[in-house]
Each structure stands twice: as structure tokens, then as C-alpha cells.
Design a protein around this motif. Structure first.
Motif, PDB file in Angstrom:
ATOM      1  N   THR A  30      -8.409  -6.832 -13.795  1.00 28.54           N
ATOM      2  CA  THR A  30      -7.048  -6.294 -13.829  1.00 28.54           C
ATOM      3  C   THR A  30      -6.480  -6.550 -15.216  1.00 28.54           C
ATOM      4  O   THR A  30      -7.164  -7.089 -16.086  1.00 28.54           O
ATOM      5  CB  THR A  30      -6.186  -6.938 -12.720  1.00 28.54           C
ATOM      6  OG1 THR A  30      -4.957  -6.238 -12.618  1.00 28.54           O
ATOM      7  CG2 THR A  30      -5.898  -8.418 -12.989  1.00 28.54           C
ATOM      8  N   TRP A  34      -1.504  -3.079 -16.199  1.00 24.47           N
ATOM      9  CA  TRP A  34      -1.620  -2.448 -14.868  1.00 24.47           C
ATOM     10  C   TRP A  34      -0.627  -3.084 -13.892  1.00 24.47           C
ATOM     11  O   TRP A  34       0.125  -2.396 -13.197  1.00 24.47           O
ATOM     12  CB  TRP A  34      -3.039  -2.575 -14.317  1.00 24.47           C
ATOM     13  CG  TRP A  34      -3.300  -1.674 -13.131  1.00 24.47           C
ATOM     14  CD1 TRP A  34      -3.891  -0.439 -13.163  1.00 24.47           C
ATOM     15  CD2 TRP A  34      -2.965  -1.921 -11.758  1.00 24.47           C
ATOM     16  NE1 TRP A  34      -3.940   0.112 -11.892  1.00 24.47           N
ATOM     17  CE2 TRP A  34      -3.372  -0.790 -11.009  1.00 24.47           C
ATOM     18  CE3 TRP A  34      -2.355  -2.963 -11.089  1.00 24.47           C
ATOM     19  CZ2 TRP A  34      -3.207  -0.683  -9.631  1.00 24.47           C
ATOM     20  CZ3 TRP A  34      -2.172  -2.859  -9.707  1.00 24.47           C
ATOM     21  CH2 TRP A  34      -2.594  -1.725  -8.999  1.00 24.47           C
ATOM     22  N   ARG A  38       2.629  -1.095 -12.295  1.00 18.78           N
ATOM     23  CA  ARG A  38       2.599  -0.747 -10.864  1.00 18.78           C
ATOM     24  C   ARG A  38       3.549  -1.566 -10.014  1.00 18.78           C
ATOM     25  O   ARG A  38       3.908  -1.155  -8.931  1.00 18.78           O
ATOM     26  CB  ARG A  38       1.194  -0.942 -10.291  1.00 18.78           C
ATOM     27  CG  ARG A  38       0.105  -0.146 -10.970  1.00 18.78           C
ATOM     28  CD  ARG A  38       0.107   1.289 -10.483  1.00 18.78           C
ATOM     29  NE  ARG A  38      -0.861   2.040 -11.257  1.00 18.78           N
ATOM     30  CZ  ARG A  38      -1.722   2.885 -10.742  1.00 18.78           C
ATOM     31  NH1 ARG A  38      -1.729   3.131  -9.455  1.00 18.78           N
ATOM     32  NH2 ARG A  38      -2.557   3.533 -11.526  1.00 18.78           N
ATOM     33  N   CYS A 112       7.686 -10.847   5.646  1.00 18.29           N
ATOM     34  CA  CYS A 112       8.620 -10.642   4.534  1.00 18.29           C
ATOM     35  C   CYS A 112      10.036 -10.318   5.021  1.00 18.29           C
ATOM     36  O   CYS A 112      10.979 -10.338   4.230  1.00 18.29           O
ATOM     37  CB  CYS A 112       8.124  -9.542   3.603  1.00 18.29           C
ATOM     38  SG  CYS A 112       6.509  -9.883   2.902  1.00 18.29           S
ATOM     39  N   ARG A 151      -8.318  -8.034  -6.066  1.00 15.05           N
ATOM     40  CA  ARG A 151      -7.294  -7.654  -7.056  1.00 15.05           C
ATOM     41  C   ARG A 151      -6.152  -6.849  -6.435  1.00 15.05           C
ATOM     42  O   ARG A 151      -5.088  -6.708  -7.031  1.00 15.05           O
ATOM     43  CB  ARG A 151      -7.931  -6.880  -8.217  1.00 15.05           C
ATOM     44  CG  ARG A 151      -8.437  -5.497  -7.850  1.00 15.05           C
ATOM     45  CD  ARG A 151      -8.976  -4.787  -9.060  1.00 15.05           C
ATOM     46  NE  ARG A 151      -9.429  -3.441  -8.722  1.00 15.05           N
ATOM     47  CZ  ARG A 151      -9.801  -2.557  -9.608  1.00 15.05           C
ATOM     48  NH1 ARG A 151      -9.812  -2.882 -10.892  1.00 15.05           N
ATOM     49  NH2 ARG A 151     -10.184  -1.366  -9.230  1.00 15.05           N
ATOM     50  N   LEU A 189      -1.354  -4.062   7.266  1.00 15.93           N
ATOM     51  CA  LEU A 189      -0.986  -5.295   6.586  1.00 15.93           C
ATOM     52  C   LEU A 189      -1.111  -6.445   7.579  1.00 15.93           C
ATOM     53  O   LEU A 189      -0.351  -6.517   8.541  1.00 15.93           O
ATOM     54  CB  LEU A 189       0.472  -5.176   6.091  1.00 15.93           C
ATOM     55  CG  LEU A 189       1.055  -6.333   5.305  1.00 15.93           C
ATOM     56  CD1 LEU A 189       0.230  -6.663   4.078  1.00 15.93           C
ATOM     57  CD2 LEU A 189       2.479  -5.998   4.879  1.00 15.93           C
ATOM     58  N   MET A 204      -4.507  -5.549   3.073  1.00 13.07           N
ATOM     59  CA  MET A 204      -3.387  -4.613   2.955  1.00 13.07           C
ATOM     60  C   MET A 204      -3.837  -3.240   2.489  1.00 13.07           C
ATOM     61  O   MET A 204      -4.637  -3.133   1.567  1.00 13.07           O
ATOM     62  CB  MET A 204      -2.400  -5.189   1.936  1.00 13.07           C
ATOM     63  CG  MET A 204      -1.157  -4.364   1.739  1.00 13.07           C
ATOM     64  SD  MET A 204      -0.104  -5.092   0.476  1.00 13.07           S
ATOM     65  CE  MET A 204      -1.090  -4.811  -0.974  1.00 13.07           C
ATOM     66  N   GLY A 206      -2.347  -0.913   0.485  1.00 13.39           N
ATOM     67  CA  GLY A 206      -1.182  -0.948  -0.412  1.00 13.39           C
ATOM     68  C   GLY A 206      -0.381   0.342  -0.465  1.00 13.39           C
ATOM     69  O   GLY A 206       0.852   0.326  -0.371  1.00 13.39           O
ATOM     70  N   ASN A 207      -1.086   1.463  -0.595  1.00 11.75           N
ATOM     71  CA  ASN A 207      -0.414   2.755  -0.698  1.00 11.75           C
ATOM     72  C   ASN A 207       0.424   3.080   0.523  1.00 11.75           C
ATOM     73  O   ASN A 207       1.544   3.578   0.420  1.00 11.75           O
ATOM     74  CB  ASN A 207      -1.486   3.839  -0.832  1.00 11.75           C
ATOM     75  CG  ASN A 207      -1.430   4.467  -2.186  1.00 11.75           C
ATOM     76  OD1 ASN A 207      -0.368   4.928  -2.559  1.00 11.75           O
ATOM     77  ND2 ASN A 207      -2.541   4.464  -2.903  1.00 11.75           N
ATOM     78  N   HIS A 241      14.452  -7.746  -0.685  1.00 10.39           N
ATOM     79  CA  HIS A 241      13.155  -8.434  -0.686  1.00 10.39           C
ATOM     80  C   HIS A 241      12.401  -7.994  -1.941  1.00 10.39           C
ATOM     81  O   HIS A 241      12.378  -6.808  -2.292  1.00 10.39           O
ATOM     82  CB  HIS A 241      12.372  -8.049   0.571  1.00 10.39           C
ATOM     83  CG  HIS A 241      10.947  -8.463   0.531  1.00 10.39           C
ATOM     84  ND1 HIS A 241      10.551  -9.737   0.180  1.00 10.39           N
ATOM     85  CD2 HIS A 241       9.800  -7.768   0.766  1.00 10.39           C
ATOM     86  CE1 HIS A 241       9.244  -9.805   0.212  1.00 10.39           C
ATOM     87  NE2 HIS A 241       8.747  -8.629   0.557  1.00 10.39           N
ATOM     88  N   ASN A 244       8.047  -5.092  -4.844  1.00 11.55           N
ATOM     89  CA  ASN A 244       7.532  -4.219  -5.892  1.00 11.55           C
ATOM     90  C   ASN A 244       8.743  -3.541  -6.527  1.00 11.55           C
ATOM     91  O   ASN A 244       9.601  -3.001  -5.808  1.00 11.55           O
ATOM     92  CB  ASN A 244       6.588  -3.185  -5.259  1.00 11.55           C
ATOM     93  CG  ASN A 244       5.951  -2.271  -6.290  1.00 11.55           C
ATOM     94  OD1 ASN A 244       6.620  -1.766  -7.188  1.00 11.55           O
ATOM     95  ND2 ASN A 244       4.655  -2.037  -6.151  1.00 11.55           N
ATOM     96  N   ARG A 246       9.014  -0.829  -8.004  1.00  5.76           N
ATOM     97  CA  ARG A 246       9.105   0.613  -7.700  1.00  5.76           C
ATOM     98  C   ARG A 246       9.700   0.842  -6.307  1.00  5.76           C
ATOM     99  O   ARG A 246      10.401   1.818  -6.091  1.00  5.76           O
ATOM    100  CB  ARG A 246       7.727   1.271  -7.825  1.00  5.76           C
ATOM    101  CG  ARG A 246       7.240   1.328  -9.276  1.00  5.76           C
ATOM    102  CD  ARG A 246       5.966   2.135  -9.402  1.00  5.76           C
ATOM    103  NE  ARG A 246       4.856   1.524  -8.724  1.00  5.76           N
ATOM    104  CZ  ARG A 246       3.961   2.171  -7.968  1.00  5.76           C
ATOM    105  NH1 ARG A 246       4.060   3.470  -7.791  1.00  5.76           N
ATOM    106  NH2 ARG A 246       2.962   1.531  -7.403  1.00  5.76           N
ATOM    107  N   ASN A 271       5.925 -11.633  -5.072  1.00  7.25           N
ATOM    108  CA  ASN A 271       6.426 -11.470  -3.708  1.00  7.25           C
ATOM    109  C   ASN A 271       6.277 -12.806  -2.970  1.00  7.25           C
ATOM    110  O   ASN A 271       5.163 -13.229  -2.665  1.00  7.25           O
ATOM    111  CB  ASN A 271       5.620 -10.362  -3.019  1.00  7.25           C
ATOM    112  CG  ASN A 271       6.064 -10.109  -1.590  1.00  7.25           C
ATOM    113  OD1 ASN A 271       6.792 -10.891  -0.995  1.00  7.25           O
ATOM    114  ND2 ASN A 271       5.602  -8.992  -1.032  1.00  7.25           N
TER     115      ASN A 271
END
Ligand code: ACO
Length: 314
Positions: A30, A34, A38, A112, A151, A189, A204, A206-207, A241, A244, A246, A271
């Protein structure tokens, strides 16, 4: 019986060991570029030998100090955590003893969204008169359940704790809260061990998590404002929370809230699951951004999925 549950103290604690994106790129494929692009995360904290209770104890004592009350005055302790120190007893009972309290204490598990669920539960105790002073803590040692060779997850999570002290009050405090759960997303998740005789790591998609988080949190923010007959202009701060950048920006954009009214701490913390909202809150209270009388929106989503919001007059 008190009309409102008011936040009268905040506290937090981060373990001292810093793991930067560059540190991670030495062991997994990584890069700082990146991860930053992201996620917005630059570094996170990791425990060495501290427990979830150790982190919670320092955060709780900081919150009690700001509230100006002694632990012996507490009527209830709720500890939101995904990473309890033992299967039993509840880490909250260890925290009770560590801070010198004698009230009932229990753990609450909603990943979370844990702090939101714990705050809402505490509010019910106060509004019904069952408790007057409640300590709510989010504390996590997620580094224990992260696969540091994966990663797709190792870059995201961090350790830490945040706490608030709530008191019954005739002055406005928590104005509104809303909780949701939908258990059909188990495979998106989870930690897929059976808890008793295996250790497991966070797995997870992720997307998928990303899209669901943006959709659910945006709709919830709109719904919360509508049910309170408020426009987003009336919000002083969003304290979301910290998963991320984004996700946070997309929700803020959807409710037309500029990013300078959003508390962001994930660049330095990653996180921290149930700890992330009280950590962000405490930072912004202590640096003077958040002032008494301001209106704050807390929002979070986590595994399950479970998600929720709390609107507070601070
Ligand atoms: N470094 C470099 N490349 C990576 C890394 C990494 N750490 N991780 C994945 N990649 C690669 C992938 O292999 C993929 O490569 P390919 O195109 O050759 O197949 C590419 O980068 C893109 O991967 P995506 O998974 O599509 O990347 P995405 O833009 O979705 O970002 C991320 C991944 C950051 C995990 C994002 O999906 C996310 O944040 N999701 C939300 C997850 C989250 O917040 N979970 C926390 C728990 S729930 C909650 O708190 C809300």
C-alpha cells in the motif's frame, strides 16, 4: 423526573504508539498516497499492552473531571465496545472498579454505532428517572482483531477511547435520537469466528459497506432534521463516526452542510469504532470549537448493519 439528558463532561484518550501510512507500507502493499486519497486517514494509534479498560479508564476520568463530579456519584456506566477485554465479565464492571464507582455497569455491543446506541440507552434511563448521572464510554482495541497482513482493512482501524458524562436536567440536552438495525448484511462486515474457541479478524466488503454507509447515513440525517423541524443551517456541528472522509463528505454534501461545520479527526486516529464520536467530540470541545448552547448532530453506522443519530443541544 428530568426532562432532558445533558452532556456535562467529555473526555478521551489515545494510546501513545503512532502507526503512520508509511509504517504500514513497509509491511503491506500500500502507500500513503492510496490510503490518504481513498480514506483521508494519515495515521492511527495502536495499543502495546493497554487493555480496552485501560483506555476507557483514562477517558472516563477526563470526562468526570470536566463534569466536576466524583465517580461515586454515578448511577450507571454503559461501555460501548466491540473489543471487550474478556468474554466475561463485562469490561464495564472492570471500568467501574478502576474509576472507583459503585453503580451498575454493562457493556453494549453495536460496533461502530455503539456510542449512538449507548447514548440513546443512557438518555432513556435519565428521562424515566431510573438514573441521574450516567457515564457513557466508547473504547476499542481494534488492533487485536485486525489482520495486519490484509491491506483492505489494516489501513482503516485504530485504538482509542472517548467518554461523556450525562446528567438529568431541565435545560435542553439530547433533543432527538433514532436507531436502526438490519441484520441481513452479516457477510459484508463481520468477524467470522465463533467467539468461544477461535480468534478471528475483521472481514469486510469495503465497496458495499461504503455505499450502504453513505445511503443510510444521508437518509438518516435528512430524516432527523425533518423530524426536528430543523434545516441543516441550524446545525452548529456534525460530529460523525470517523470511518472514511469520503463517507463523511458525501453525507455532509447531501444535507448541504459545509465541511467547516464537520468535526474530522480520522486523519490522526483512523476508524476507532465505538470510540470515534466521543473522541471527535472531546477534541472539538477542548479546543473551543464546540461551545455550550450549540446544536450538534452525531451519526454512526457499523456492522450488522446498525446505525443511528443523536441530536444534542450541548
Ligand atoms: N492499498 C493499495 N491498494 C489497495 C488497498 C490498499 N490498502 N486496498 C485495496 N486496494 C486495491 C484493490 O485491490 C483494488 O485493486 P484492483 O482495482 O486492481 O482490483 C483497488 O485498490 C480498488 O479497491 P476498492 O476496494 O474498490 O477501493 P475503494 O475505493 O472502495 O476503497 C475502502 C476501499 C477504503 C475500504 C472503501 O471501500 C471504504 O472505505 N469502505 C468503507 C469501509 C468502512 O468504512 N468500514 C469500516 C467499518 S463500517 C463503518 O465504520 C462505516
Amino acid at each position: 423526573m428530568s426532562k432532558f439528558a445533558r452532556i456535562i463532561g467529555t473526555g478521551s484518550y489515545l494510546p501513545p504508539t503512532v502507526v503512520t501510512n508509511d509504517d504500514l507500507s513497509k509491511t503491506i502493499d500500500t502507500s500513503d498516497e492510496w490510503i490518504t486519497t481513498r480514506t483521508g486517514i494519515k495515521e492511527r494509534r495502536r495499543v502495546t499492552d493497554e487493555s480496552t479498560c485501560d483506555l476507557a479508564e483514562i477517558a472516563a476520568n477526563n470526562a468526570l473531571e470536566m463534569a466536576g463530579i466524583d465517580a461515586s456519584e454515578l448511577d450507571l456506566i454503559i461501555l460501548a465496545t466491540t473489543t471487550p477485554d474478556k468474554i466475561f465479565p463485562a469490561t464495564a464492571t472492570m471500568l467501574q472498579t478502576a474509576i472507583g464507582a459503585s453503580c451498575p455497569a454493562f457493556d453494549l455491543q453495536s460496533v461502530c454505532a455503539g456510542f449512538i446506541f449507548a447514548l440513546t440507552t443512557a438518555e432513556q434511563y435519565i428521562k424515566t428517572g431510573a438514573a441521574n448521572k450516567v457515564l457513557v464510554v466508547g473504547s476499542e482495541t481494534l488492533s487485536r482483531i485486525v489482520d495486519w497482513n490484509d491491506r483492505s482493512t489494516a489501513i482503516l482501524f485504530g485504538d482509542g477511547a472517548g467518554a461523556v458524562v450525562l446528567s438529568g436536567s431541565e435545560e435542553t440536552g439530547i433533543l432527538h435520537s433514532k436507531l436502526y438495525s438490519d441484520g441481513k448484511y452479516l457477510s459484508s462486515l463481520q468477524v467470522s469466528n465463533n467467539y468461544i474457541n477461535e480468534t478471528g479478524f475483521i472481514e469486510m466488503a469495503g465497496n458495499e459497506v461504503f455505499k450502504i454507509a453513505v445511503n443510510r447515513l444521508s437518509s438518516l440525517a435528512e430524516e432527523t432534521l425533518k423530524e426536528c423541524n430543523m434545516s441543516s443551517d441550524e446545525l452548529d456541528w456534525m460530529v460523525p463516526h470517523q470511518a472514511n472522509l469520503r463517507i463523511i463528505s458525501a453525507v455532509a454534501k447531501r444535507i448541504k452542510t459545509p465541511m467547516d461545520k464537520v468535526v474530522v479527526t480520522l486523519d490522526k486516529q483512523g476508524n476507532t469504532s465505538a470510540a470515534s464520536i466521543p473522541l471527535a467530540l472531546d477534541e472539538a470541545v477542548r479546543d473551543g470549537r464546540i461551545q455550550k448552547g450549540q446544536t450538534l448532530l452525531f451519526e454512526g453506522i457499523g456492522g450488522g448493519f446498525s446505525w443511528g443519530s443523536v441530536l444534542v443541544k450541548f
